[in-house]
Design an enzyme around this catalytic site. Structure first.
Site, PDB file in Angstrom:
ATOM      1  CE  LYS A   1      -4.248  -1.262   1.551  1.00 42.27           C
ATOM      2  NZ  LYS A   1      -5.279  -1.538   2.586  1.00 42.27           N
TER       3      LYS A   1
ATOM      4  CD  GLN B   1      -1.737  -8.959   9.457  1.00 42.11           C
ATOM      5  OE1 GLN B   1      -3.548  -9.254  10.293  1.00 42.11           O
ATOM      6  NE2 GLN B   1      -1.967  -7.550  10.305  1.00 42.11           N
TER       7      GLN B   1
ATOM      8  CG  ASP C   1      -1.306  -4.668   2.294  1.00 38.95           C
ATOM      9  OD1 ASP C   1      -2.359  -4.892   3.005  1.00 38.95           O
ATOM     10  OD2 ASP C   1      -0.685  -3.829   3.524  1.00 38.95           O
TER      11      ASP C   1
ATOM     12  CG  ASP D   1      -3.587  -6.697  13.990  1.00 36.20           C
ATOM     13  OD1 ASP D   1      -3.543  -4.841  14.063  1.00 36.20           O
ATOM     14  OD2 ASP D   1      -3.935  -6.742  13.018  1.00 36.20           O
ATOM     15  CG  ASN D   2      -7.860  -6.530  13.997  1.00 34.42           C
ATOM     16  OD1 ASN D   2      -8.764  -6.552  14.608  1.00 34.42           O
ATOM     17  ND2 ASN D   2      -7.402  -6.663  12.495  1.00 34.42           N
TER      18      ASN D   2
ATOM     19  CD  GLU E   1      -7.029  -3.599  17.240  1.00 36.45           C
ATOM     20  OE1 GLU E   1      -6.784  -2.420  16.485  1.00 36.45           O
ATOM     21  OE2 GLU E   1      -6.617  -4.946  16.520  1.00 36.45           O
TER      22      GLU E   1
ATOM     23  CE  LYS F   1      -3.487   2.900   9.522  1.00 32.08           C
ATOM     24  NZ  LYS F   1      -4.805   2.526   9.841  1.00 32.08           N
ATOM     25  CE1 TYR F   2      -1.866   1.430   4.871  1.00 34.59           C
ATOM     26  CE2 TYR F   2      -2.475   4.244   5.693  1.00 34.59           C
ATOM     27  CZ  TYR F   2      -2.961   2.858   5.251  1.00 34.59           C
ATOM     28  OH  TYR F   2      -4.069   1.378   5.602  1.00 34.59           O
TER      29      TYR F   2
HETATM   30  O1  LIG Z   1      -8.646  -4.241  11.524  1.00 35.94           O
HETATM   31  P1  LIG Z   1      -8.467  -3.410  12.905  1.00 35.94           P
HETATM   32  O2  LIG Z   1      -8.763  -2.041  13.259  1.00 35.94           O
HETATM   33  O3  LIG Z   1      -8.188  -4.306  14.500  1.00 35.94           O
HETATM   34  O4  LIG Z   1      -6.502  -2.857  12.763  1.00 35.94           O
HETATM   35  C1  LIG Z   1      -5.350  -3.937  13.263  1.00 35.94           C
HETATM   36  O5  LIG Z   1      -5.674  -4.642  11.576  1.00 35.94           O
HETATM   37  C2  LIG Z   1      -4.965  -4.296  10.816  1.00 35.94           C
HETATM   38  C3  LIG Z   1      -5.074  -5.433   9.872  1.00 35.94           C
HETATM   39  O6  LIG Z   1      -3.939  -6.284  10.201  1.00 35.94           O
HETATM   40  C4  LIG Z   1      -4.256  -2.728  10.132  1.00 35.94           C
HETATM   41  O7  LIG Z   1      -4.072  -1.912   9.111  1.00 35.94           O
HETATM   42  C5  LIG Z   1      -3.004  -1.890   8.642  1.00 35.94           C
HETATM   43  O8  LIG Z   1      -2.404  -3.300   8.117  1.00 35.94           O
HETATM   44  C6  LIG Z   1      -2.513  -3.390   6.922  1.00 35.94           C
HETATM   45  C7  LIG Z   1      -1.930  -4.588   6.306  1.00 35.94           C
HETATM   46  O9  LIG Z   1      -1.155  -4.306   5.998  1.00 35.94           O
HETATM   47  C8  LIG Z   1      -3.661  -2.604   5.860  1.00 35.94           C
HETATM   48  O10 LIG Z   1      -4.293  -2.841   4.202  1.00 35.94           O
HETATM   49  C9  LIG Z   1      -4.409  -1.941   6.477  1.00 35.94           C
HETATM   50  O11 LIG Z   1      -5.313  -0.944   5.414  1.00 35.94           O
HETATM   51  C10 LIG Z   1      -3.144  -1.293   7.562  1.00 35.94           C
HETATM   52  O12 LIG Z   1      -4.576   0.108   8.465  1.00 35.94           O
HETATM   53  C11 LIG Z   1      -4.723  -1.920  11.420  1.00 35.94           C
HETATM   54  O13 LIG Z   1      -3.612  -0.978  11.518  1.00 35.94           O
HETATM   55  C12 LIG Z   1      -4.637  -2.661  13.224  1.00 35.94           C
HETATM   56  O14 LIG Z   1      -4.581  -1.732  13.935  1.00 35.94           O
END
Ligand SMILES: O=P(O)(O)O[C@H]1O[C@H](CO)[C@@H](O[C@H]2O[C@H](CO)[C@@H](O)[C@H](O)[C@H]2O)[C@H](O)[C@H]1O
Length: 669
Positions: free
Chosen positions: A267, A327, A362, A399-400, A428, A539-540
């Protein structure tokens, strides 16, 4: 399975009993045992070195006295600690335990009919009433002799000594003193017969370090610890920033994933689906030819640099928390090495991940229940965590977690903590309440919360109160993050500096656990087109910052963290009590320790733009004081002290000065 198929009705007494079964049922009832989670299916959370109160309602037929003991031990120890439970009246019993180290514990309640206590009670009443007691004294003798005769071998000697003592008491006064003494009662209770003895089931407790309940988290992207956007920050740069973070009073320094970042579908800035050649990509897109979850992104430095950073952080009172994001980028080595851990579509691709409505183009998810995944994937993920534990990491922000199977978490967390009870996991999860609570039950020591979206006085009061009540208080510790890389709260978009101070005060005073993502201290809030996301999110892309920028709130954050360290009442979300302030824009509450030795009042204006005033009730009644009593007050932000006279007081809060007041109070002597 059906009842008639099992043929064993006694398993379900409520459905009917034979007389043979009925005579074997316990005569003493043990009910309303607390603390218990889901009837003992899950462990109740406790903190090492802190008191845990165990209570139960215990009763039997008739008027006979009961004895009730609490037994508890560390799961793998053979030694049981024992505390007699205190009778509180109305069949309620209570005892306190203080587990000294982290780990799994169990407790059991034991009760029996205590004939000597019943005898002693009656003897005393009759004696005081002047009723003849000659026969009673003979009955007492019989009781003591019977106890000695039926004593277990290890108690025989003790009870023989008691009999000898009794025989030596010839005068009536001596006999009375013997039969009414606490010592005789306690010896017989410990060594005598335990009629109708009954045990509760064993209930589990999960004991964790204090950091599970009291910690201030600071989040940063190591790659942004740099002075120029074109130079990738490194672990060495972070090491150099540690003193600044430690001085602000943080205990935990948390990094989003530090692993190699994939190239496929990488991204670009602001979540663009196409990245430029030099765009660093989202660190959550884990895995590249440089390695997967156990490797370090080469631009951050080496494994040795990381280990040194962990060491240096510890020296400055900071623990490092890593992100555990299960992931894979399409370039993750596992995709080629273990294709059977993923679910493939008919066209030979893997569906990209999402957390609706968010799309994560991604990354792909593993599949926990593919034939090849069980148990190899589970073990591989456990080994990833263990690998980082061996490198000195003790905290993991996951994460998630709500999108992964609960049995996996229950197994993984218990497995890791069995050998490393100091390790803790932060969930999270932003999802429905049942899942948030269940993650706590299966082992998460703390969790993200809805705090970020609670803004009004009503919302905040209700939320803080709810978290203090069952079932939340036994299974869920809220970590109040004021912002995250994913959440740029709407309240802050236009609140200016006072709004940041308001949210910081709410988080630091509301819970023992709070967190801040870097940029908050310099009041960053530029949103991405009206969304709750940050514009030019880190994040990017790499985002250097000037932490001394004018208008920063570094001094206030440092002070808030110091106040937390100095006031035990603020080291937990428990003990919250809302009080009356006659203004819907002022949240007014107290936090106190059980013994009232530390009592802090907090008044926070929720209006970042205007001055707010209110009459309020000084909670004199909490100290058992009348409405005209005097109270000593101390402003913990400024050190200013004063005396309040009487219950009704008045406050004015000007957000441009300080949008909140934090006052430690004690009765004026
Ligand atoms: O899904 P959440 O809102 O709990 O967010 C968490 O997990 C996301 C996925 O890991 C993460 O998203 C970020 O990383 C992704 C993978 O690289 C990308 O596609 C998203 O655009 C980016 O925001 C998020 O940061 C994390 O807190």
């Amino acid at each position: 399975m059906s009842l008639s198929a099992s043929g064993n009705q006694s398993e379900y007494p409520a459905l009917g009993l034979t007389v043979e079964d009925a005579v074997t049922l316990p005569r003493i009832a043990i009910e309303s045992v607390s603390p218990v989670l889901d009837e003992g299916r899950f462990a109740v959370k406790c903190i090492e070195g802190q008191r845990a109160n165990v209570s139960a309602v215990v009763f039997t037929d008739g008027h006979e006295k009961l004895a009730v003991h609490l037994h508890w031990r560390r799961l793998n120890d053979s030694f049981w600690h024992m505390s007699p439970m205190t009778f509180l009246g109305n069949d309620h019993w209570e005892a306190t335990i203080v587990p000294e180290q982290p780990g799994k514990f169990v407790y059991v309640i034991e009760a029996w009919r205590d004939p000597f206590a019943t005898f002693q009670d009656e003897l005393e009443k009759k004696y005081r009433a002047g009723v003849p007691i000659t026969l009673e004294l003979r009955e007492g003798e019989q009781l003591v002799r019977a106890a000695a005769q039926s004593a277990a071998p290890e108690s025989a000697q003790v009870l023989e000594r008691v009999v000898a003592q009794m025989n030596a008491a010839h005068a009536r006064d001596e006999q009375l003193a013997f039969f009414l003494s606490t010592e005789t009662l306690e010896t017989l209770r410990e060594h005598g017969m335990r009629a109708d003895q009954v045990f509760s089931r064993a209930y589990p407790l999960e004991v964790e370090r204090q950091l599970a309940q009291f910690a201030s988290w600071y989040e940063l992207f190591p790659r942004s610890v740099t002075s120029e956007q074109t130079r990738h920050g490194t672990f060495r740069d972070v090491t150099a920033r540690l003193p600044q973070i430690s001085r602000m009073g943080f205990d935990v320094l948390y990094f989003p994933p530090i692993h190699p970042i994939g190239r496929t579908h990488r991204k670009g800035p602001n979540n663009a689906l196409v990245a430029g050649e030099s765009d660093p990509g989202s660190p959550y897109a884990i895995g590249s030819p440089d390695g997967g979850h156990d490797a370090i992104h080469p631009e951050l430095g080496t494994l040795d640099d990381f280990i040194e950073l962990v060491r240096q952080a510890r020296r400055q009172g900071l623990e490092i928390a890593l992100d555990f994001a299960i992931q894979c980028s399409p370039d993750h080595p596992w995709i080629k090495q273990h294709p059977g851990w993923f679910s493939w579509r008919p066209d030979g691709t893997i569906r990209h991940a999402e957390n609706p409505p968010k799309k994560y183009e991604d990354i792909v998810n593993v599949d926990f229940y593919q034939k090849d995944s069980v148990p190899d994937l589970w073990l591989a993920l456990r080994d990833v965590v263990l690998g980082w534990v061996q490198r000195g990491v003790t905290l993991f922000r996951v994460d998630n977690p709500h999108t992964k199977p609960l049995p996996f978490w229950e197994w993984l967390i218990a497995d890791i903590r069995a050998d490393h009870p100091n390790v803790m996991f932060l969930a999270e999860a932003f999802t429905k309440p049942a899942m948030m609570a269940r993650l706590g039950k299966v082992g998460y020591s703390q969790s993200y919360t809805y705090f970020t979206w609670r803004n009004t006085k009503y919302e905040l009061e209700s939320y803080f109160t709810e978290l203090n009540e069952a079932p939340w208080r036994d299974c869920y510790r809220p970590n109040f993050f004021v912002n995250t890389p994913d959440i740029n709260p709407r309240f802050l978009h236009h609140s200016g500096r006072p709004g940041f101070l308001i949210r910081a005060a709410l988080a630091t005073m509301g819970s023992g656990l709070w967190g801040m993502y870097s940029g908050f201290e310099i009041c960053e809030s530029a949103p991405l087109s009206g969304k709750e996301e940050y514009l030019d999110s880190e994040k990017y892309q790499i985002r250097p910052r000037d932490y001394n920028a004018p208008g920063n709130i570094v001094a206030e954050i440092s002070r808030l963290n110091l106040i937390r360290r100095q006031n035990p009442a603020l080291q937990t979300h428990l003990g919250f009590q809302a009080y009356t302030a006659w203004n819907d824009n002022i949240l007014f509450f107290g936090k106190r320790t059980d013994d009232l030795s530390n009592f802090v009042l907090v008044a926070i204006s929720l209006d970042p733009h205007n001055a707010q005033e209110a009459h309020f009730d000084l909670p004199l009644w909490e100290f058992g004081l009348p409405d005209d009593a005097h109270m000593h007050g101390e402003d913990l932000m400024t050190g200013h002290t004063w005396t309040w006279y009487g219950k009704t007081q008045w406050m004015r809060i000007e957000p441009w000065h300080m949008p909140f007041g934090i006052w430690r109070i004690r009765p004026a002597s």
